[in-house]
Design an enzyme around this catalytic site. Sequence first.
Site, PDB file in Angstrom:
ATOM      1  N   ASP A  54       0.862  -1.177   0.000  1.00 47.82           N
ATOM      2  CA  ASP A  54       0.000   0.000   0.000  1.00 47.82           C
ATOM      3  C   ASP A  54       0.906   1.237   0.000  1.00 47.82           C
ATOM      4  O   ASP A  54       2.090   1.153   0.337  1.00 47.82           O
ATOM      5  CB  ASP A  54      -0.887  -0.042   1.246  1.00 47.82           C
ATOM      6  CG  ASP A  54      -1.693   1.225   1.444  1.00 47.82           C
ATOM      7  OD1 ASP A  54      -2.380   1.640   0.500  1.00 47.82           O
ATOM      8  OD2 ASP A  54      -1.621   1.794   2.555  1.00 47.82           O
ATOM      9  N   ASP A  56      -0.292   5.055   0.904  1.00 49.34           N
ATOM     10  CA  ASP A  56      -0.557   6.082   1.909  1.00 49.34           C
ATOM     11  C   ASP A  56      -0.359   5.540   3.322  1.00 49.34           C
ATOM     12  O   ASP A  56      -0.998   4.560   3.723  1.00 49.34           O
ATOM     13  CB  ASP A  56      -1.974   6.621   1.762  1.00 49.34           C
ATOM     14  CG  ASP A  56      -2.194   7.309   0.436  1.00 49.34           C
ATOM     15  OD1 ASP A  56      -1.205   7.552  -0.278  1.00 49.34           O
ATOM     16  OD2 ASP A  56      -3.363   7.588   0.095  1.00 49.34           O
TER      17      ASP A  56
END
Length: 305
Positions: A54, A56
Site C-alpha cells: 500500500d 498512503d
Amino acid sequence: MARLTLLGRRSGRAVADVDEETRAHVAGAASAAAAEVAGPPTIHPDLTGAAFFDVDNTMMMGASLFWFARGLAARKYFTTRDMAGFVWQQAKFRIGGNEGNPDDMHTIRENALAFVAGRSVSEIVAAGEEIYDELMADRIWAGTRALAQQHLDAGQRVWLVTATPIELASIIAHRLGLTGALGTVSEVVDGKYTGRLVGELMHGPAKAEAVLALAERECLDLARCTAYSDSANDLPMLSLCGGAVAVNPDTELRAIARARGWTIRDFRTGRKAAKIGVPTVAAAALSGGLVGGALALRRRNKFPF
C-alpha cells in the site's frame, strides 16, 4: 497506454449500473492489465514470489492524492475551494472506507477525474513527475523502502497497490526502483481522459482483485507473496497473501495483526506518530490551513478523487 485505452473503451461505460462486487472485479482486472511486469531484478530470480505495498501511510507519510492535488492546485488546475472539497471528501473516505457511506462513494466514483476530462495523459503524467519530486520524495518512509528493497534483493518483484491513479502510482514506483504499480484506472480515449473510471476505485476488495489478476497473469504463488499495509481497509489484500505485515498500523489493523500473529512494523515515533495516526488527509488539511474552507464547501465539489 494503449492497453489502458482499450480497457476504457470496452469496460468503462458498461459497468455504470452493475453492483459493487462487479465494479471491484473490473477495476482489479483493469489495474492488473495496466501494471508493468518487468522480470525479477537479479540473476537468481524468484519467479513465483512477490511483494505488494500500500502507499498512503505505508510507503509514504500522508496521502499521495493530497500532495498530488496540492501540486495540481499550484498549477491552476482547479481552485482553492475545489481543493477544500477534495480534503473533506477524502477525510470522510479515509474514516468510513468503502462501506461507510454508499452515497459518498457513488459521488466519488461518478466524479472521478472530471477535472482532467479532455486533457492528455502525457500532460498529467508530466505534472505528476514534477509534483512527486517537489512534494512527495521526502515523505517516503525509509524503513518501508528498505523492506521493499529486501524483496528486490531476494529476486522478487515489488508492486505498489493503491487507490491513487495508476499514472501517479507508476511514477512513485519508478522513482523508488520498484517493478510497477496497481492503481485506479481511468478511461482514456485517443490519449485523453474522459473523466470516468474503469470499474471502481482501487480500494478494499478491488485491491485483492487486482493482486489476484496479476498473480494469475504472472504465475505467482500467493502463498509465497507478502502484502504490506497500514489500514484494516486492506484486509482483503493482506489475507490473500501468505505473509502479511502491518506497517504503521491503524488501531483496528494493529489488533487484528496481533490476533493473527502478523508482523507489525511501526516507523513512527513521538509527535510524528501522533500526527500520522489521525485520518491522513484530515491531518494534512490542518497543516495546510484548509479546514475552514472544507467546512464551507459545496456539497458536490469539482475535485474528483
